[in-house]
Design a protein around this motif. Structure first.
Motif, PDB file in Angstrom:
ATOM      1  N   LYS A 342       0.831  -1.201   0.000  1.00 18.18           N
ATOM      2  CA  LYS A 342       0.000   0.000   0.000  1.00 18.18           C
ATOM      3  C   LYS A 342       0.865   1.252   0.000  1.00 18.18           C
ATOM      4  O   LYS A 342       0.539   2.233  -0.660  1.00 18.18           O
ATOM      5  N   SER A 345       2.182   3.196  -3.054  1.00 20.17           N
ATOM      6  CA  SER A 345       1.374   4.213  -3.728  1.00 20.17           C
ATOM      7  C   SER A 345       1.946   5.612  -3.521  1.00 20.17           C
ATOM      8  O   SER A 345       1.573   6.533  -4.229  1.00 20.17           O
ATOM      9  N   VAL A 356      -1.415   4.214  -8.988  1.00 21.76           N
ATOM     10  CA  VAL A 356      -2.080   5.416  -8.471  1.00 21.76           C
ATOM     11  C   VAL A 356      -1.723   6.620  -9.332  1.00 21.76           C
ATOM     12  O   VAL A 356      -2.578   7.424  -9.702  1.00 21.76           O
ATOM     13  N   ILE A 370     -14.720   8.943 -10.457  1.00 18.16           N
ATOM     14  CA  ILE A 370     -15.255   7.768  -9.777  1.00 18.16           C
ATOM     15  C   ILE A 370     -14.637   6.495 -10.335  1.00 18.16           C
ATOM     16  O   ILE A 370     -14.190   5.624  -9.592  1.00 18.16           O
ATOM     17  N   ILE A 373     -10.866   6.239  -9.218  1.00 19.81           N
ATOM     18  CA  ILE A 373     -10.693   5.823  -7.828  1.00 19.81           C
ATOM     19  C   ILE A 373     -11.127   4.356  -7.661  1.00 19.81           C
ATOM     20  O   ILE A 373     -10.463   3.573  -6.977  1.00 19.81           O
ATOM     21  N   ILE A 376      -8.354   2.152  -8.788  1.00 16.42           N
ATOM     22  CA  ILE A 376      -7.265   2.055  -7.791  1.00 16.42           C
ATOM     23  C   ILE A 376      -7.674   1.126  -6.653  1.00 16.42           C
ATOM     24  O   ILE A 376      -6.929   0.223  -6.258  1.00 16.42           O
ATOM     25  N   MET A 377      -8.892   1.338  -6.143  1.00 15.26           N
ATOM     26  CA  MET A 377      -9.322   0.545  -4.994  1.00 15.26           C
ATOM     27  C   MET A 377      -9.434  -0.930  -5.363  1.00 15.26           C
ATOM     28  O   MET A 377      -9.028  -1.805  -4.590  1.00 15.26           O
ATOM     29  N   TYR A 380      -5.901  -2.478  -5.490  1.00 18.50           N
ATOM     30  CA  TYR A 380      -5.284  -2.719  -4.187  1.00 18.50           C
ATOM     31  C   TYR A 380      -6.031  -3.770  -3.378  1.00 18.50           C
ATOM     32  O   TYR A 380      -5.416  -4.563  -2.678  1.00 18.50           O
ATOM     33  N   LEU A 381      -7.374  -3.758  -3.498  1.00 15.89           N
ATOM     34  CA  LEU A 381      -8.120  -4.786  -2.761  1.00 15.89           C
ATOM     35  C   LEU A 381      -7.743  -6.175  -3.268  1.00 15.89           C
ATOM     36  O   LEU A 381      -7.593  -7.113  -2.484  1.00 15.89           O
ATOM     37  N   SER A 384      -4.222  -6.939  -1.937  1.00 14.01           N
ATOM     38  CA  SER A 384      -4.276  -7.198  -0.492  1.00 14.01           C
ATOM     39  C   SER A 384      -4.860  -8.572  -0.215  1.00 14.01           C
ATOM     40  O   SER A 384      -4.343  -9.339   0.594  1.00 14.01           O
TER      41      SER A 384
END
Lengths: 403, 378
Positions: A342, A345, A356, A370, A373, A376-377, A380-381, A384
């Motif tokens: 994380k 980034s 990012v 929107i 973002i 990106i989310m 990363y999710l 992770s």
């Protein structure tokens, strides 16, 4: 009343009485339903309100929605890319893919290096040598207390302040460190290398099979057949033979100064190098603490008992201490790996084009905040979740198996 | 360890005696215990001496503390440029420290952010003392945070009105971290309780989703969301300013992490406590407020402090969305042409401020952990 007649209530299997929910605050079931309806209702109402506002705003500002922009030509110049990229022809989709690859690249290399450095420092803190223990302690205490972003900016300006290519710091003609980054020799990759590598991976599989067979034999007979001759043969000898049979090519491409910059060789750009340096040194300070507490968690008696059994210190570490320490180390290590990924980034602040950074440029150019973002989310999710799953699997493997 | 009754070779016995007292003996044991240890000591000793000598020479002996100013008030950094590489130019800090610490706050009014910083530090110290851990502390927090808001913003009590555009530097860092922690704390308690509410599956699912999504993405993604998506969420005409947006993002972010820490405390509490409370016929909220939370929170104070240290460092990320915190002000100071090439000095100065805060907090957290453990182990 006769004793022989069986009470019908006993004969029939007794069903759990289906309790009806009473519409009263005294009934816990009723209460829980009311609470859930209330809370979920409030959350849904807020979400609906935000979505409503957003769609009104988007319409008012004439911003398109959806992921159609992925197919359009990006025109974002990208310095570092693992796949061929042409800003004039390639799409936003390709640019974002490069961003994802760059993020994965820094994360994987960073995790490997931080683990090595952190383990060394963690062991150093436990050293009997006072100077070494204090010095590594100082390293850990200081680096943990400085924000990572500040460290990254510092490393980046340090690298930018280095002399130019002509006055580069160098080790002979092999490695050059200048304000253009770190230059190293690169192996010219040929078919023979690919084959040797393929044979090596096949060898890994064979070794794994051999280890399993040895385990079974040991369980059955108590005697463990040696695996190492097979391992050496398939991991080292065979790949070398393949490589030699294909002409044993070994050409190193050295970086060389041409005009104002270097040509050839392997390049670590200042942005990449600064990010890697910052991430590795910072995360290593956390990993060091995890390793130290993991080793300290193994009771002293374990060492003493193993010595009493006459095990060598290498064997003690490998078979007695490490398996026990790893159980303490792995869960917090997982969260450090996640943190490193994380934290990569922060690349956006020093101009390394990770996901990012590229998504940010994309959303500035297209106005589709929107989607940017959300992308990106989602990335990363996914990362992770993958790291968590892998480390959970590993943790389950090394966990204590109790009867 | 006692060697009584065990056959010990004579050499070993004399060695133990020698190594029992005195500086020389200490050095023999801890610095020159073996060949390997001796080699490490000599090598490290050499490197440390070289580095320390170099740093002292650069940072103190050849350092330049002030520079002359031209008639127009522009710093003349020629002597610093000459000394570059051999001596530090601390003049950049003596020239710019007000800008870095307090940002673009009107110069004559900078006593206000200075008091704000002191108030924050005082608040931390008071909150850290165990004798003040009671309900009144909550009142103190509300009063002090309100006072900080009034001092920074002004507009009342004869203080001139200063909009948030002029705020900057250390107060911003402290505001983001402290207000973030203060407001995320109640949120985190509710989420942690919600995550353990097995009888409310829908609520539990919401809490799990919130915590896992926020913890799965970097803070930058949350900050970007606040800076570019938040304006889209608001109805037309309502404009929430940048600092408040970042603060909300921070609260949401901190809430997820704090919730996990608090959940740890809830899990560590023996189930008997909740069962006993149930047996006494306490309602859920009474049980939670008077039995569960006071004990669970006490268990997790050291990890809470550590999490707070993390937030304190994380506030520096607002640089990326253009808010003038301490780190951003450092970069702004460096954008002044005469000082552009003295970034090392500025970054070291900033690092010193961050280290001062974080080191004090982590030292405190560790001593607290020891105290609490001692009380528990007794």
């Amino acid at each position: 009343m006769s004793d022989t007649t069986v009470d019908p209530r006993l004969a029939a299997p007794r069903a759990v009485p289906k309790r009806r929910m009473r519409l009263s605050w005294a009934d816990p079931v009723f209460r829980s339903v009311v609470w859930q309806v209330l809370i979920v209702g409030v959350v849904v109402a807020i979400a609906w309100y935000l979505i409503h506002n957003t769609s009104t705003n988007l319409a008012a500002r004439h911003i398109a929605t959806g992921f159609g922009f992925l197919g359009r030509v990006a025109g974002i110049p990208i310095g570092e890319s693992m796949i061929p990229y042409d800003p004039a022809a390639d799409t936003y989709g390709t640019a974002l893919l490069i961003g994802v690859l760059n993020t994965l690249n820094i994360a994987v290399i960073g995790i490997i290096l931080a683990t090595i450095l952190g383990t060394l420092i963690g062991i150093g803190r436990l050293s009997k040598n006072w100077l070494l223990a204090k010095l590594t302690g100082f390293y850990v205490e200081t680096l943990r207390d400085i924000p990572l972003l500040l460290q990254l900016l510092f490393w980046y300006t340090v690298l930018q302040g280095l002399p130019g290519p002509k006055q580069a710091w160098h080790i002979d003609d092999i490695a050059f460190l200048s304000n253009r980054g770190l230059k190293l020799p690169r192996l010219e990759w040929q078919t023979a290398h690919t084959w040797a590598l393929a044979v090596f991976f096949a060898g890994l599989f064979v070794t794994w099979l051999g280890t399993r067979r040895a385990h079974r034999r040991q369980d059955a007979t108590g005697v463990r057949p040696a695996v190492w001759p097979v391992a050496v043969a398939v991991l080292i000898v065979l790949p070398v033979i393949v490589w030699a049979a294909l002409g044993a090519p070994f050409v190193l491409e050295f970086p060389a100064l041409r005009g104002f910059n270097f040509q050839g060789g392997l390049t670590l750009a200042p942005e990449y190098f600064a990010l890697l340096l910052g991430l590795v040194t910072y995360t290593a300070s956390y990993i060091a603490e995890i390793v130290r507490s993991g080793i300290q968690a193994v009771p002293q008696g374990q060492w003493e008992a193993s010595r009493a059994l006459g095990l060598s210190s290498g064997a003690i570490l490998r078979w007695i201490v490490l398996p026990q320490a790893l159980r303490v180390i792995v869960p917090p290590m997982t969260s450090q790996y996640l943190n490193l990924t994380k934290n990569s980034s922060l690349a956006v602040a020093i101009g390394y084009q990770d996901v990012v950074s590229i998504a940010n440029t994309t959303l500035n150019q297209t106005g589709q905040a929107i989607e940017g973002i959300a992308f990106i989310m989602a990335v990363y999710l996914t990362i992770s979740l993958s790291i968590s799953l892998f480390m959970n699997w590993y943790n389950a493997r090394i966990a204590l198996v109790e009867r | 360890m006692s060697d009584a009754g065990i056959h010990v070779p004579t050499a070993a016995r004399t060695q133990t005696v020698v190594a029992s007292a005195g500086l020389v003996a200490w050095a023999r044991l801890n610095l020159f215990g073996s060949w390997w240890s001796t080699a490490v000591t000599l090598l490290l000793g050499y490197i440390i001496l070289r580095v320390v000598a170099g740093v002292v020479e650069w940072g103190l002996i050849h350092a330049i503390w002030t520079v002359p100013y031209s008639a127009t008030g522009i710093a003349d950094t020629a002597i610093c440029q000459v000394a570059k590489g051999t001596g530090a130019c601390w003049a950049v800090l003596t020239d710019k420290y007000r800008l870095i610490l307090f940002g673009r706050y009107p110069y004559a009014e900078q006593w206000r952010p200075a008091i704000v910083v002191l108030l924050f530090i005082g608040l931390y110290i008071v909150s850290g003392m165990r004798r003040f851990w009671r309900k009144e502390l909550l009142v103190v927090w509300v009063v002090v945070l309100a006072a900080i808001g009034i001092l920074m913003g002004g507009g009342v009590f004869g203080l001139s009105d200063i909009t948030e555009d002029y705020w900057g530097g250390l107060p911003i860092t402290l505001i983001l971290a402290t207000f973030g922690a203060a407001f995320s704390f109640p949120l985190a308690v509710l989420v942690a309780l919600g995550r353990r509410a097995t009888k409310l599956p829908a609520v539990k699912l919401l809490c799990v989703l919130y915590v896992e999504i926020i913890r799965g993405v970097p803070l930058i993604a949350v900050l970007f969301m606040a800076s570019v998506m938040f304006p889209l969420f608001m109805p037309a005409g309502i404009n929430v300013d940048k600092l408040l947006r970042a603060q909300i993002a921070f609260i949401l972010f901190a809430g997820a992490y704090l919730a996990e820490v608090i959940r740890g405390g809830l899990q560590a509490l023996p189930a008997g406590q909740a069962e006993a409370a149930d047996a006494l016929g306490l309602s859920y909220w009474k049980k939670t407020a008077f039995i569960i939370l006071p004990q669970a929170l006490r268990l997790v104070i050291p990890p809470l402090v550590n999490t707070f240290i993390g937030f304190f460092k994380d506030t520096s990320l607002v640089l990326i969305i253009g808010i003038f915190d301490l780190l951003t002000m450092g970069k702004v100071a460096l954008s002044d042409p005469p000082w552009q090439s003295f970034s090392t000095e500025v970054y070291l100065g900033l690092a010193a401020v961050y280290i001062a805060f974080c080191f004090a907090m982590s030292k405190y957290s560790r001593s607290l952990e020891r105290d609490l453990n001692r009380a528990r182990d007794r």
